[in-house]
Design a protein around this motif. Structure first.
Motif, PDB file in Angstrom:
ATOM      1  N   LEU A  37     -36.580  -1.971 -41.766  1.00 19.49           N
ATOM      2  CA  LEU A  37     -38.059  -1.491 -41.631  1.00 19.49           C
ATOM      3  C   LEU A  37     -38.803  -2.772 -41.031  1.00 19.49           C
ATOM      4  O   LEU A  37     -39.810  -2.571 -40.361  1.00 19.49           O
ATOM      5  N   SER A  38     -38.936  -3.721 -41.938  1.00 22.32           N
ATOM      6  CA  SER A  38     -39.744  -4.918 -41.748  1.00 22.32           C
ATOM      7  C   SER A  38     -39.356  -5.420 -40.189  1.00 22.32           C
ATOM      8  O   SER A  38     -40.385  -5.913 -39.676  1.00 22.32           O
ATOM      9  N   THR A  39     -38.181  -5.358 -39.712  1.00 16.45           N
ATOM     10  CA  THR A  39     -37.960  -6.242 -38.518  1.00 16.45           C
ATOM     11  C   THR A  39     -38.589  -5.160 -37.408  1.00 16.45           C
ATOM     12  O   THR A  39     -39.275  -5.682 -36.570  1.00 16.45           O
ATOM     13  N   LEU A  40     -38.474  -3.962 -37.459  1.00 14.72           N
ATOM     14  CA  LEU A  40     -39.019  -3.030 -36.603  1.00 14.72           C
ATOM     15  C   LEU A  40     -40.500  -2.850 -36.409  1.00 14.72           C
ATOM     16  O   LEU A  40     -41.125  -2.728 -35.639  1.00 14.72           O
ATOM     17  N   LEU A  41     -41.153  -3.225 -37.903  1.00 12.93           N
ATOM     18  CA  LEU A  41     -42.517  -3.165 -38.063  1.00 12.93           C
ATOM     19  C   LEU A  41     -42.962  -4.472 -36.973  1.00 12.93           C
ATOM     20  O   LEU A  41     -44.061  -4.612 -36.667  1.00 12.93           O
ATOM     21  N   SER A  42     -42.327  -5.516 -37.250  1.00 14.51           N
ATOM     22  CA  SER A  42     -42.958  -6.960 -36.707  1.00 14.51           C
ATOM     23  C   SER A  42     -42.903  -6.799 -35.212  1.00 14.51           C
ATOM     24  O   SER A  42     -43.807  -7.207 -34.505  1.00 14.51           O
ATOM     25  N   TYR A  43     -41.627  -5.964 -34.799  1.00  9.55           N
ATOM     26  CA  TYR A  43     -41.496  -5.849 -33.284  1.00  9.55           C
ATOM     27  C   TYR A  43     -42.739  -4.732 -32.780  1.00  9.55           C
ATOM     28  O   TYR A  43     -43.335  -4.838 -31.647  1.00  9.55           O
ATOM     29  N   MET A  44     -42.858  -3.815 -33.673  1.00  8.21           N
ATOM     30  CA  MET A  44     -43.849  -2.788 -33.143  1.00  8.21           C
ATOM     31  C   MET A  44     -45.204  -3.662 -32.998  1.00  8.21           C
ATOM     32  O   MET A  44     -46.226  -3.060 -32.253  1.00  8.21           O
ATOM     33  N   HIS A  45     -45.883  -4.641 -34.118  1.00  2.47           N
ATOM     34  CA  HIS A  45     -46.727  -5.063 -33.984  1.00  2.47           C
ATOM     35  C   HIS A  45     -46.792  -6.046 -32.556  1.00  2.47           C
ATOM     36  O   HIS A  45     -47.844  -6.091 -31.978  1.00  2.47           O
ATOM     37  N   ALA A  46     -45.552  -6.411 -32.138  1.00  6.21           N
ATOM     38  CA  ALA A  46     -45.749  -7.297 -30.909  1.00  6.21           C
ATOM     39  C   ALA A  46     -46.066  -6.197 -29.838  1.00  6.21           C
ATOM     40  O   ALA A  46     -46.815  -6.809 -28.720  1.00  6.21           O
ATOM     41  N   CYS A  47     -45.357  -4.924 -29.981  1.00  2.00           N
ATOM     42  CA  CYS A  47     -45.712  -3.916 -28.817  1.00  2.00           C
ATOM     43  C   CYS A  47     -47.141  -3.507 -28.706  1.00  2.00           C
ATOM     44  O   CYS A  47     -47.609  -3.310 -27.689  1.00  2.00           O
ATOM     45  N   THR A  48     -47.470  -3.490 -30.149  1.00  2.08           N
ATOM     46  CA  THR A  48     -49.182  -3.076 -30.033  1.00  2.08           C
ATOM     47  C   THR A  48     -50.162  -4.245 -29.277  1.00  2.08           C
ATOM     48  O   THR A  48     -50.971  -3.970 -28.321  1.00  2.08           O
ATOM     49  N   THR A  49     -49.590  -5.492 -29.595  1.00  2.51           N
ATOM     50  CA  THR A  49     -50.474  -6.536 -28.687  1.00  2.51           C
ATOM     51  C   THR A  49     -50.016  -6.417 -27.325  1.00  2.51           C
ATOM     52  O   THR A  49     -51.106  -6.708 -26.721  1.00  2.51           O
ATOM     53  N   TYR A  50     -48.919  -6.164 -26.996  1.00  2.00           N
ATOM     54  CA  TYR A  50     -48.590  -6.017 -25.476  1.00  2.00           C
ATOM     55  C   TYR A  50     -49.523  -4.893 -24.880  1.00  2.00           C
ATOM     56  O   TYR A  50     -50.141  -5.066 -23.619  1.00  2.00           O
ATOM     57  N   TYR A  51     -49.447  -3.984 -25.659  1.00  2.00           N
ATOM     58  CA  TYR A  51     -50.275  -2.698 -24.860  1.00  2.00           C
ATOM     59  C   TYR A  51     -51.623  -2.745 -25.408  1.00  2.00           C
ATOM     60  O   TYR A  51     -52.000  -1.676 -26.056  1.00  2.00           O
ATOM     61  N   HIS A  52     -52.301  -3.932 -25.498  1.00  2.00           N
ATOM     62  CA  HIS A  52     -53.683  -3.947 -25.855  1.00  2.00           C
ATOM     63  C   HIS A  52     -54.549  -2.860 -25.186  1.00  2.00           C
ATOM     64  O   HIS A  52     -55.566  -2.518 -25.848  1.00  2.00           O
ATOM     65  N   GLN A  53     -54.423  -2.707 -23.908  1.00  2.00           N
ATOM     66  CA  GLN A  53     -55.199  -1.765 -23.205  1.00  2.00           C
ATOM     67  C   GLN A  53     -55.025  -0.298 -23.839  1.00  2.00           C
ATOM     68  O   GLN A  53     -55.876   0.503 -23.653  1.00  2.00           O
ATOM     69  N   GLY A  54     -54.102  -0.020 -24.452  1.00  2.00           N
ATOM     70  CA  GLY A  54     -53.801   1.236 -25.368  1.00  2.00           C
ATOM     71  C   GLY A  54     -54.177   1.100 -26.979  1.00  2.00           C
ATOM     72  O   GLY A  54     -53.559   1.538 -27.676  1.00  2.00           O
ATOM     73  N   SER A  55     -55.155   0.248 -27.002  1.00  2.00           N
ATOM     74  CA  SER A  55     -55.585  -0.203 -28.348  1.00  2.00           C
ATOM     75  C   SER A  55     -56.066   1.114 -29.346  1.00  2.00           C
ATOM     76  O   SER A  55     -55.871   1.210 -30.537  1.00  2.00           O
ATOM     77  N   ASP A  56     -56.675   1.953 -28.485  1.00  2.00           N
ATOM     78  CA  ASP A  56     -57.132   3.095 -29.166  1.00  2.00           C
ATOM     79  C   ASP A  56     -55.933   3.991 -29.741  1.00  2.00           C
ATOM     80  O   ASP A  56     -56.064   4.359 -31.011  1.00  2.00           O
ATOM     81  N   LEU A  57     -55.044   4.030 -29.050  1.00  2.00           N
ATOM     82  CA  LEU A  57     -53.722   4.596 -29.473  1.00  2.00           C
ATOM     83  C   LEU A  57     -53.108   3.969 -30.459  1.00  2.00           C
ATOM     84  O   LEU A  57     -52.524   4.502 -31.515  1.00  2.00           O
ATOM     85  N   CYS A  58     -53.008   2.694 -30.468  1.00  2.00           N
ATOM     86  CA  CYS A  58     -52.407   1.928 -31.418  1.00  2.00           C
ATOM     87  C   CYS A  58     -53.359   1.862 -32.657  1.00  2.00           C
ATOM     88  O   CYS A  58     -52.655   1.602 -33.952  1.00  2.00           O
ATOM     89  N   ALA A  59     -54.474   2.043 -32.543  1.00  2.00           N
ATOM     90  CA  ALA A  59     -55.244   2.326 -33.746  1.00  2.00           C
ATOM     91  C   ALA A  59     -55.066   3.340 -34.685  1.00  2.00           C
ATOM     92  O   ALA A  59     -55.185   3.118 -35.814  1.00  2.00           O
ATOM     93  N   ASP A  60     -54.491   4.474 -34.074  1.00  2.00           N
ATOM     94  CA  ASP A  60     -54.291   5.532 -34.920  1.00  2.00           C
ATOM     95  C   ASP A  60     -53.105   5.331 -35.533  1.00  2.00           C
ATOM     96  O   ASP A  60     -52.854   6.145 -36.729  1.00  2.00           O
ATOM     97  N   LEU A  61     -52.126   4.328 -35.220  1.00  2.00           N
ATOM     98  CA  LEU A  61     -51.086   3.745 -35.986  1.00  2.00           C
ATOM     99  C   LEU A  61     -51.377   2.855 -37.134  1.00  2.00           C
ATOM    100  O   LEU A  61     -50.287   2.724 -37.874  1.00  2.00           O
ATOM    101  N   GLU A  62     -52.357   2.193 -37.146  1.00  2.00           N
ATOM    102  CA  GLU A  62     -52.625   1.235 -38.170  1.00  2.00           C
ATOM    103  C   GLU A  62     -52.620   1.714 -39.703  1.00  2.00           C
ATOM    104  O   GLU A  62     -51.888   0.965 -40.367  1.00  2.00           O
ATOM    105  N   PRO A  63     -52.980   2.941 -39.940  1.00  2.00           N
ATOM    106  CA  PRO A  63     -52.921   3.207 -41.309  1.00  2.00           C
ATOM    107  C   PRO A  63     -51.386   3.431 -41.675  1.00  2.00           C
ATOM    108  O   PRO A  63     -50.959   3.250 -42.744  1.00  2.00           O
ATOM    109  N   PHE A  64     -50.490   4.054 -40.644  1.00  2.00           N
ATOM    110  CA  PHE A  64     -49.137   3.958 -40.931  1.00  2.00           C
ATOM    111  C   PHE A  64     -48.484   2.670 -41.066  1.00  2.00           C
ATOM    112  O   PHE A  64     -47.675   2.517 -41.995  1.00  2.00           O
ATOM    113  N   PHE A  65     -48.903   1.737 -40.385  1.00  2.00           N
ATOM    114  CA  PHE A  65     -48.522   0.476 -40.468  1.00  2.00           C
ATOM    115  C   PHE A  65     -48.848  -0.287 -41.701  1.00  2.00           C
ATOM    116  O   PHE A  65     -47.947  -0.986 -42.598  1.00  2.00           O
TER     117      PHE A  65
END
Length: 441
Positions: free
Chosen positions: A190-218
Motif C-alpha cells: 500500500l505504501s509503494t502504491l501510495l507513493s506512486y499515486m502521489h507522483a501520478c497526482t503531481t503529473y496530472y496537475h491539471q486535474g488537481s480538482d479531481l485529485c483533491a477529492d482523493l486527498e482525504p483518502f490518501f
C-alpha cells in the motif's frame, strides 16, 4: 486486522494442524512472490515504453520549434505556438519525473521486499527443514536405544533435549518471520502504491480538482499505514516473547470438549508385517475409538480400534524398547511406544479411562432401556394401543443388538468353547476381555 493463523503452541508441538497451516502460509508466500515478480516485469516494460514515448514526445516538440520558424512574421501565431510548445515540453518533463518515480517506488521497493523480506523467510525455512529432519532422526534414535544401555540412553536423552530446544527456537523463528512478512506486506504494498499515486497526482496537475477529492483518502491511508507499522512493531515484540514457551510445551493434549479427542499426541506404532518396523504417528482417542494418521502427506485417518469396549491396555516391560504398552482386542494386538515416561503414563491412563467410560456408557444405556421398558408396562389404559406397538419394537431391537454382538463374539476363533473349563456352547461373555465362558450353577 489480520489474525495470526499459526499458534505458537501448535508449532512447538509440530502437530499435523501446524504443518497444514504452515503449508498454506508457504503457498500464500509463493503466490505473493509470483504476483510481485509479474508486477516488476510489467512495470519495467511500462517504464521502457514510457521512456520511448518521452523520447518521441521530445522529437515532436523539436519539430514544432522548427515549425515555429515558419511564422516569424506572424507574432500572434508565433507567441501562441511557442506557449503551446513550452507547455508540451513541461508536460514531457512531468512525464519523465513520473517514470522516475515509478522506478524509484514500485521497482525499488518491491525488488527490495522480494530480495530482503521474502528471502529472509526462505532462509528461515531452510534452517527449519534442516532442524526438523535432525529432530526426527534423534527421535527415532531415542526410540531405538535399548534400556539395557543406561549410558547410551542418557546420552541420547541429552541430545534429544538439546535438539528439541533448538527445533523449538528455529520453528518459532520461522513462524515469526512468516507472521511478520504477512503483516508487513500489507503496508509495504500500500505504501509503494501510495507513493506512486502521489507522483501520478503531481503529473496530472491539471486535474488537481479531481485529485483533491482523493486527498482525504490518501490522508486516511497514510494514517492507516502508520498504524500498521506500529502494529507490526508491537507484533515483533510480542513474538520475541514466544521463545519462552519452548520449555513449557505439552507433547500430549487432553480435551474435554464435545466431539473432540479426549487425548491426542505422537506414538510409535509397530507394524504387523514380518519386519516389525516402527513408525511414528499422531494418535487420537475419542468416541470409543483409537485412530491415527501421518504427520503430513495425507488427510485420511486410520482406525486402529473402532470399539474400545472390547479392548484392554497392558504395559510391556520385557522388551528392549522403553515406554512400550500393548492394546489388546479379541482379534489382534497393537504394540505402541511413547517418547517419554510422562507420555507413557498419560496414554495408559487415558486408554484405561476410555475403556472404562465406554463400558459404563453401555451399562448406563442398558439400565435406561430397562427403566423405559418398566415404565411402558405402567402406562395409562387409554395408551394401550401405542404401548402394544412401541413396546415389542423396542424389545425386539434390543434383542437383535444383543444377538448381533453375541454372533460377533462367537466368530472369534476359540470362543465356541468356554475359556475356563473348555465346555462347548458357552452362554456368557466378558465384553471387556472379549472371551466366552460358562457359569456353573
Amino acid at each position: 486486522m489480520v489474525i495470526n493463523k499459526i499458534e505458537p503452541q501448535e508449532c512447538l508441538r509440530d502437530s499435523p494442524k501446524f504443518r497444514s497451516v504452515l503449508e498454506e502460509e508457504e503457498t500464500s508466500i509463493d503466490q505473493l512472490e509470483g504476483k510481485l515478480e509479474k508486477i516488476l516485469k510489467v512495470c519495467g516494460s511500462m517504464i521502457d515504453a514510457g521512456k520511448t514515448y518521452v523520447g518521441q514526445q521530445s522529437l515532436f516538440a523539436n519539430s514544432l520549434w522548427d515549425l515555429s520558424t515558419h511564422f516569424r512574421e506572424d507574432p500572434m501565431v508565433l507567441s501562441s505556438l511557442n506557449k503551446l510548445i513550452h507547455s508540451l515540453q513541461e508536460m514531457n518533463k512531468f512525464h519523465t519525473i513520473l517514470l522516475d518515480q515509478a522506478s524509484r517506488t514500485i521497482l525499488k521497493n518491491i525488488t527490495s521486499f522480494i530480495k530482503n523480506d521474502i528471502k529472509q523467510v526462505r532462509d528461515y525455512k531452510q534452517h527449519f527443514e534442516k532442524i526438523s529432519t535432525e529432530y526426527d532422526t534423534i527421535l527415532i534414535r531415542n526410540s531405538h536405544t535399548p534400556k539395557s544401555k543406561p549410558q547410551e540412553v542418557e546420552e541420547v536423552q541429552n541430545i534429544l533435549v538439546a535438539v528439541r530446544s533448538c527445533f523449538g527456537h528455529q520453528t518459532l523463528d520461522y513462524v515469526n518471520s512468516i507472521s511478520v512478512l504477512q503483516m508487513k506486506k500489507r503496508y509495504e504494498i500500500l505504501s509503494t502504491l501510495l507513493s506512486y499515486m502521489h507522483a501520478c497526482t503531481t503529473y496530472y496537475h491539471q486535474g488537481s480538482d479531481l485529485c483533491a477529492d482523493l486527498e482525504p483518502f490518501f490522508k486516511t491511508l497514510a494514517d492507516e499505514i502508520a498504524t500498521m507499522r506500529d502494529e507490526t512493531y508491537k507484533l515483533q515484540k510480542d513474538l520475541e516473547n514466544t521463545h519462552a514457551s519452548v520449555s513449557n510445551i505439552e507433547l500430549v493434549t487432553r480435551k474435554n470438549e464435545k466431539n473432540s479427542p479426549t487425548m491426542e499426541g505422537y506414538l510409535f506404532k509397530r507394524t504387523s508385517n514380518a519386519f516389525k518396523t516402527w513408525n511414528r504417528r499422531w494418535f487420537y482417542l475419542y468416541d470409543n475409538k483409537l485412530v491415527y494418521r501421518k504427520r503430513s502427506g495425507e488427510e485420511q485417518e486410520t482406525v486402529m480400534e473402532d470399539d474400545l469396549r472390547l479392548c484392554t491396555v497392558k504395559p510391556v516391560s520385557d522388551g528392549e524398547r522403553r515406554f512400550c504398552f500393548e492394546v489388546l482386542s479379541p482379534a489382534k494386538s497393537h504394540m505402541l511406544q511413547a517418547d517419554s515416561k510422562e507420555m507413557y503414563d498419560a496414554w495408559i491412563t487415558a486408554l484405561q479411562k476410555g475403556i472404562g467410560a465406554a463400558i459404563q456408557r453401555v451399562q448406563s444405556c442398558d439400565l435406561d432401556n430397562h427403566k423405559n421398558n418398566v415404565g411402558n408396562l405402567h402406562r395409562h389404559s387409554n395408551k394401550e394401543t401405542r404401548r402394544s406397538q412401541n413396546g415389542p419394537l423396542s424389545k425386539d431391537t434390543s434383542k437383535m443388538k444383543k444377538i448381533k454382538m453375541w454372533e460377533q463374539l462367537l466368530k472369534i476363533p476359540g470362543n465356541n468353547f468356554c475359556c475356563d473349563c473348555g465346555s462347548p456352547n458357552p452362554r456368557w461373555a466378558s465384553i471387556n476381555l472379549g472371551i466366552t465362558l460358562c457359569i456353573g450353577t
